[in-house]
Design a protein around this motif. Structure first.
Motif, PDB file in Angstrom:
ATOM      1  N   CYS A  95       0.806  -1.221   0.000  1.00 18.13           N
ATOM      2  CA  CYS A  95       0.000   0.000   0.000  1.00 18.13           C
ATOM      3  C   CYS A  95       0.842   1.276   0.000  1.00 18.13           C
ATOM      4  CB  CYS A  95      -0.954   0.004   1.183  1.00 18.13           C
ATOM      5  SG  CYS A  95      -0.137  -0.290   2.762  1.00 18.13           S
ATOM      6  N   ALA A 401      -6.852  -1.049   2.628  1.00 18.38           N
ATOM      7  CA  ALA A 401      -7.942  -1.432   1.714  1.00 18.38           C
ATOM      8  C   ALA A 401      -8.387  -2.857   2.006  1.00 18.38           C
ATOM      9  CB  ALA A 401      -7.444  -1.313   0.278  1.00 18.38           C
ATOM     10  N   SER A 406     -11.816  -0.217   7.112  1.00 23.09           N
ATOM     11  CA  SER A 406     -11.839   0.750   6.010  1.00 23.09           C
ATOM     12  C   SER A 406     -13.148   0.619   5.229  1.00 23.09           C
ATOM     13  CB  SER A 406     -10.616   0.606   5.104  1.00 23.09           C
ATOM     14  OG  SER A 406     -10.762  -0.444   4.214  1.00 23.09           O
ATOM     15  N   THR A 407     -13.687  -0.576   5.141  1.00 29.38           N
ATOM     16  CA  THR A 407     -14.964  -0.738   4.429  1.00 29.38           C
ATOM     17  C   THR A 407     -16.068  -0.016   5.200  1.00 29.38           C
ATOM     18  OG1 THR A 407     -14.138  -2.903   3.814  1.00 29.38           O
ATOM     19  CG2 THR A 407     -16.468  -2.489   3.378  1.00 29.38           C
ATOM     20  N   LYS A 410     -15.696   3.818   4.719  1.00 30.51           N
ATOM     21  CA  LYS A 410     -15.186   4.247   3.405  1.00 30.51           C
ATOM     22  C   LYS A 410     -15.728   5.609   2.959  1.00 30.51           C
ATOM     23  CE  LYS A 410     -18.187   1.407   0.350  1.00 30.51           C
ATOM     24  NZ  LYS A 410     -19.420   1.793   0.938  1.00 30.51           N
ATOM     25  N   ASP A 411     -16.912   5.961   3.407  1.00 34.19           N
ATOM     26  CA  ASP A 411     -17.466   7.247   2.960  1.00 34.19           C
ATOM     27  C   ASP A 411     -17.056   8.414   3.860  1.00 34.19           C
ATOM     28  OD1 ASP A 411     -18.705   5.973   0.863  1.00 34.19           O
ATOM     29  OD2 ASP A 411     -20.418   5.409   2.133  1.00 34.19           O
ATOM     30  N   LEU A 413     -13.683   8.760   5.096  1.00 29.45           N
ATOM     31  CA  LEU A 413     -12.229   8.860   5.237  1.00 29.45           C
ATOM     32  C   LEU A 413     -11.780  10.301   5.027  1.00 29.45           C
ATOM     33  CD1 LEU A 413     -11.110   5.630   3.321  1.00 29.45           C
ATOM     34  CD2 LEU A 413     -11.478   5.942   5.775  1.00 29.45           C
ATOM     35  N   PRO A 441      -9.946   7.202  -3.452  1.00 34.42           N
ATOM     36  CA  PRO A 441      -9.875   6.729  -2.058  1.00 34.42           C
ATOM     37  C   PRO A 441     -10.092   5.226  -1.939  1.00 34.42           C
ATOM     38  CG  PRO A 441     -11.798   8.144  -2.418  1.00 34.42           C
ATOM     39  CD  PRO A 441     -10.968   8.234  -3.647  1.00 34.42           C
ATOM     40  N   GLU A 442     -10.864   4.652  -2.867  1.00 36.74           N
ATOM     41  CA  GLU A 442     -11.138   3.206  -2.755  1.00 36.74           C
ATOM     42  C   GLU A 442      -9.878   2.381  -3.017  1.00 36.74           C
ATOM     43  OE1 GLU A 442     -11.668   5.087  -5.294  1.00 36.74           O
ATOM     44  OE2 GLU A 442     -11.558   3.972  -7.184  1.00 36.74           O
ATOM     45  N   SER A 445      -6.869   3.844   0.195  1.00 38.95           N
ATOM     46  CA  SER A 445      -7.473   4.232   1.480  1.00 38.95           C
ATOM     47  C   SER A 445      -6.426   4.387   2.593  1.00 38.95           C
ATOM     48  CB  SER A 445      -8.510   3.203   1.912  1.00 38.95           C
ATOM     49  OG  SER A 445      -7.877   1.957   2.113  1.00 38.95           O
ATOM     50  N   SER A 446      -5.304   3.681   2.477  1.00 38.85           N
ATOM     51  CA  SER A 446      -4.326   3.728   3.569  1.00 38.85           C
ATOM     52  C   SER A 446      -3.663   5.094   3.703  1.00 38.85           C
ATOM     53  CB  SER A 446      -3.263   2.655   3.371  1.00 38.85           C
ATOM     54  OG  SER A 446      -2.663   2.823   2.121  1.00 38.85           O
ATOM     55  N   TYR A 448      -5.411   7.755   3.735  1.00 39.62           N
ATOM     56  CA  TYR A 448      -6.439   8.574   4.374  1.00 39.62           C
ATOM     57  C   TYR A 448      -6.462   8.247   5.865  1.00 39.62           C
ATOM     58  CZ  TYR A 448      -8.366   9.703  -0.241  1.00 39.62           C
ATOM     59  OH  TYR A 448      -8.553  10.177  -1.511  1.00 39.62           O
TER      60      TYR A 448
END
Ligand code: B12
Ligand code: SF4
Length: 691
Positions: A95, A401, A406-407, A410-411, A413, A441-442, A445-446, A448
Motif C-alpha cells: 500500500c 484497503a 476501512s470498508t 469508506k465514505d 475517510l 480513495p477506494e 485508502s491507507s 487517508y
C-alpha cells in the motif's frame, strides 16, 4: 517467455540522510522481497530464467545520481526498464508505495507496449478491479499467494491456455476491455514443498544482519484493521521444524549468517508447534554446536506464556513483535483483538526477564476511540518503558484497503497532508501520487485517516510525536513523570500549554521536525524544572531523573572527557606506576544527582512510590553507547572520589597523597593499596584509562 519480477519499493531509510554503499546493501538485503524470490524459484524449477529487479536498489541509484541529474525517480526507473527487454513485467505491490509503483508500471508499458504488465502482492490483490478500471496501462492482477498461479499464467500468456481458465487472476479482456475476475486460486497447502527462495537472484541479501526466511502463512484471528489475515484466508500454516532448520543451515553455509527474521504474522498460534520448532533448533545445536542461530518472530501476547518464552529464548529467540494495538480494554473488544491487557504487560515483562527484545506495537486513531481510550494507550506505551528490552511503538491507524475498518468507514475517510502514518512513514510521495490518492480513495485508502468524532486529530498527532521522541531522548524521565502524575497525557497537556506560553509554536508540517530535533528535549527539561517539579508529588526523584537526562544530553550536571585520548584498547593490561596519570574513557560521564538513582530505577520498574525518595547525593558513571541505552553505574563514595581526582589529572602517587589528606581510609588496608585496587576496578569497568 522472458519474465522480470520487480519488488515493491519499501526503503525510506535513504530519504533523510546520506547512506553509504555498505549500509545501503545491508538495508536492502534485510528488505529482501521473500514473496517474489519464492515465485522466482518456482519459475526456475519450471525451466524459466526470471530476473529480479529490486526497486529499492534502483531508488538508491537514483538518489546517488539525482544531484547531477534532475529527473524524478519515476522517470529514472522508466529509463532503467526501457533499456531492458522482457515479455512479462510483474510488480509486487504494497500500500505505502502503490502510487509510485503504478506510475513506474506506466513508464514500462510506454517503453515496451507489447509486454504484459502484471501486479501481485497484498495491495493489488485487494483492489484488483478498481485498479485495472482506473489505470488502462495495466493488464492483469494475480491475487493472493501466487506460487501455483504464476507458472500457469506464464503458460497461458505463451498461448498454451486461456486466461479464463487460470484461477486467482483478474484481467482486462482483449476483445471488449471488460475486467474479468476469475475465482480464487487454492492456497499452498504444504509450504515445505516450495523450493528454497531464489536468494541467488538478490545479491544484497549477503549483507544482511538478520536474514529474512519465511516460517509460515496465515493467521486465524480477525482484527478489524488487519489485511493480512484475509489475504492468507485465515489459514494458519507453518513450515515443518525440520524444513526450517534445514533452511537456516543452508543460509549459514551459503552466506555465513546465523541471525534470522522469521516471516510469519502470527507464529505462536499453536503452542505445540512452537515447542517442536524450539526443540528442533536445540537438538540441531547439540549436534552442530557452530549453529548458534538467533531469530525474531511475531506473536500475540495471549499465545505465549512465560514457560514458552523461556524455551524460545533458549532456542535463540532474541526479538518478538507483539501487536498489542490499544491499551484500552474497551477498544480491544471493538477492534476484535481481544487481548487481556494485564496479561499482555506480563508477557512483555517475561520477555524482558529472558532478554528477548519486544516491539510493543500500539495504534491510535480508531474511529470509536475516546480520550479515555487514548490515555490508556499512552499509559500502556509508557508503562512498557520500565523494561529495558521493550521498544514501544505508536502509529496512527491507516485504514488498509479491504479491511473491515476501512470498508465500514469508506465514505468518511479524511485526506490531508499527514493524516495517516502511511503518508510520511511510507514511501516518499510525489505531487503526481497525491493526485492519484485524491482521485481514488477506494484504491489508496491507507493514505487517508479514519474519522475521529471523539478526538482532536492535531492533539493525537502531537502526542504521538511527543511520546516517540520523548522515549528516545529521556526514557526514564518520561516513565517517572507518568508514574508521578498518574498519566503521561496530563504531563503532555501541561507541556503543550507551557510551550505555547513560552512562545514555542510550529506549523503542522514543522511539528514532527521540531520533536525530532535536540531542541525538543532541551525545551522539555526547562518545562520540567520550571513548571513540573514545583507541582510534583516527588520533586526529588523527578529532579534526579531530569539531572540525569540533562547530563546525558550534554547539558549541566555532568562532566566528561570525550576529548581525552582514545587510549589503548588493551590498556587495562598495562601496569600502573606511581607516575601513571588517568583519564575518563571517551563516552564516559560522571553525573551528580541529589537522590539515589538506583533506588529510583528500582521503584520505577516495580511501579513503587517515588514521593518518599530521600535526599542522598550520589554520583553515576554513564557510558553512552553508539546504539542502545547508556550503561549506568552508581559509584561507591570511594570510586566517586577516585574518579574526581583522575578527572582532575592527578597521578596515582598524587591521588594517594590526596586520600591521606582527606582521611579516606578502609580499616586494615593501606591507603596506597586502596587507591591501586580502586583504580584497577574502575579500569576493569572501562571507566578509566591511562592518559
Ligand atoms: C516483512 C514485512 C515488512 C518488512 C519489509 C518487507 C520488504 N520486503 O520490504 C518491513 C518491516 C520493512 C515492512 C514494512 C511495512 N509494511 Co510490511 N509486511 C511484512 C510481512 C510481515 C511479510 C512480507 C512477506 O515476506 N510475506 C511472505 C511472502 C511469501 O508473501 P508476499 O510478500 O505477500 O508474496 C506472495 C504474494 O503476495 C504474491 N506476490 C507478491 N508479489 C508479487 C508480484 C507478482 C508479479 C505476483 C504475480 C505475485 C506476487 O506471491 C507471493 C508468494 O505467494 C507482511 C505480512 C505478510 N505476512 O505477508 C507485511 C505487510 C506486507 N506489510 C504491510 C504494511 C502496511 C507495511 C508498512 C506500510 C507498515 C507501516 N505503516 O510502516 C511498512 C511499509 C514500508 C515502506 N517504507 O513502504 C502490509 C501491507 C498491506 C497492503 N495492503 O499493502 C502487510 C501485508 C501486513 C499487514 N499489516 O497487513 N513490512
Ligand atoms: S492477530 Fe495479528 S495477524 Fe492476526 S488478524 Fe490480528 S493483527 Fe492480523
Amino acid at each position: 517467455m522472458k519474465v522480470c519480477l520487480i519488488s515493491a519499493p519499501t526503503a525510506n531509510q535513504f530519504d533523510h540522510r546520506a547512506v553509504g554503499e555498505t549500509e545501503a546493501a545491508r538495508i536492502m538485503g534485510e528488505l529482501a522481497p521473500v514473496g517474489i524470490l519464492s515465485l522466482a524459484a518456482v519459475l526456475e524449477a519450471k525451466g524459466l530464467q526470471p530476473e529480479v529487479v529490486d526497486l529499492n536498489r534502483v531508488y538508491y541509484s537514483w538518489l546517488q545520481d539525482s544531484h547531477r541529474n534532475k529527473t524524478d525517480f519515476c522517470s529514472f526507473a522508466g529509463d532503467y526498464f526501457a533499456a531492458r527487454d522482457f515479455d512479462f513485467f510483474g510488480f509486487s505491490t504494497v500500500c505505502s508505495s502503490y502510487p509510485v509503483t503504478l506510475r513506474i508500471a506506466a513508464e514500462v508499458k510506454r517503453a515496451h507496449p507489447k509486454s504484459v504488465i502484471v501486479l501481485g502482492g497484498p495491495q493489488a490483490s485487494v483492489v484488483d478491479v478498481s485498479t485495472l478500471s482506473a489505470y488502462p496501462w495495466l493488464d492483469l492482477v494475480v491475487r493472493g499467494e501466487a506460487e501455483q498461479t504464476l507458472p500457469d499464467l506464464v503458460d497461458a500468456l505463451a498461448g498454451n491456455r486461456r486466461l479464463e481458465a487460470i484461477p486467482g487472476i483478474t484481467f482486462r479482456r482483449d476483445e471488449d476491455g471488460e475486467i474479468v475476475r476469475n475465482p480464487a486460486a487454492p492456497l499452498v497447502a504444504d509450504l515445505d514443498a516450495l523450493p528454497f527462495p531464489a536468494f541467488h537472484l538478490f545479491p544484497d541479501v549477503r549483507h544482511c544482519r538478520h536474514f529474512p526466511l519465511e516460517l509460515g502463512r496465515g493467521c486465524p484471528f480477525s482484527c478489524t484493521f488487519c489485511s493480512t489475515n484475509d489475504f492468507f484466508r485465515r489459514n494458519f500454516r507453518l513450515k515443518s521444524p525440520a524444513q526450517m532448520v534445514a533452511d537456516m543451515r543452508r543460509v549459514k553455509q551459503t552466506y555465513g549468517i546465523n541471525s534470522f527474521e522469521l516471516v510469519h504474522d502470527m507464529f505462536t498460534v499453536d503452542r505445540k508447534r512452537v515447542v517442536a520448532f524450539c526443540e528442533a533448533l536445540l537438538e540441531n545445536k547439540r549436534k552442530n554446536p557452530e549453529d548458534d542461530f538467533i531469530w525474531g518472530c511475531s506473536a500475540r501476547t495471549d499465545c505465549v506464556d512465560e514457560e514458552l518464552i523461556e524455551l524460545m529464548s533458549k532456542a535463540g529467540c532474541r526479538g518478538i513483535f507483539f501487536g498489542i494495538e490499544t491499551g484500552s480494554k474497551r477498544m480491544q473488544k471493538i477492534i476484535d483483538k481481544g487481548l487481556e491487557l494485564n496479561d499482555s504487560a506480563e508477557r512483555v515483562r517475561s520477555c524482558d526477564k529472558y532478554k528477548i527484545n519486544t516491539a510493543v506495537s500500539l495504534m491510535a486513531g480508531f474511529p470509536d476511540e475516546t480520550m479515555d481510550d487514548l490515555r490508556d494507550t499512552a499509559a500502556f506505551f509508557v508503562d512498557s518503558l520500565r523494561y529495558d528490552h521493550a521498544d514501544p511503538q505508536l502509529s496512527i491507524l491507516a485504514p488498509l484497503a479491504g479491511t473491515p475498518i476501512s470498508t465500514q468507514h469508506k465514505d468518511a475517510l479524511v485526506l490531508n497532508d499527514d493524516v495517516a502514518d502511511m503518508s510520511y512513514r511510507g514511501w516518499r510521495q510525489e505531487i503526481e501520487d497525491h493526485s492519484m490518492i485524491a482521485a481514488h480513495p477506494e484504491i489508496f485508502s491507507s493514505f487517508y485517516a479514519a474519522p475521529l468524532p471523539h478526538l482532536d486529530r492535531e492533539f493525537l498527532k502531537e502526542l504521538r510525536d511527543f511520546l516517540l521522541n520523548g522515549m528516545r531522548a529521556f526514557r526514564r524521565l518520561l516513565l517517572g513523570l507518568h508514574q508521578d502524575s498518574g498519566n503521561v497525557v496530563d504531563v503532555f497537556q501541561q507541556w503543550q500549554q507551557w510551550r505555547a506560553e513560552s512562545g514555542i509554536h510550529f506549523s503542522h508540517g514543522d511539528r514532527t521536525v521540531y520533536y525530532a530535533q535536540p531542541q525538543f528535549p532541551a525545551d522539555f527539561l526547562c518545562f520540567v524544572r520550571e513548571h513540573y517539579i514545583p507541582i510534583s508529588k516527588a520533586p526529588l526523584a523527578i529532579t534526579a531523573l531530569a539531572d540525569y537526562e540533562a547530563a546525558l544530553l550534554g547539558g549541566d550536571g555532568g562532566y566528561d572527557k570525550e576529548q581525552a585520548s582514545a587510549g589503548n584498547p588493551n590498556e587495562s593490561e598495562d601496569l600502573l606506576s606511581p607516575e601513571s596519570r588517568l583519564r575518563l574513557l571517551p563516552g564516559v560521564k560522571v553525573v551528580k544527582l541529589p537522590a539515589d538513582y538506583q533506588e529510583i530505577v528500582r521503584r520505577l520498574r516495580q511501579k513503587g512510590p517515588l514521593h518518599d525518595i530521600a535526599e542522598k547525593p550520589v554520583k553515576l558513571a554513564v557510558r553512552r553507547t553508539q546504539s542502545g541505552p547508556a550503561e549506568v553505574r552508581q559509584l561507591t563514595p570511594l570510586s566517586a572520589e577516585l574518579l574526581d581526582l583522575c578527572v582532575d589529572g592527578y597521578t596515582v602517587q598524587e591521588i594517594t597523597g590526596e586520600f591521606l589528606l582527606r582521611n579516606i581510609e578502609i580499616p586494615g588496608v593501606s591507603v596506597d593499596k586502596v587507591c591501586l585496587a580502586g583504580i584497577e576496578i574502575l579500569r576493569q569497568q572501562r571507566l578509566l584509562a591511562l592518559a
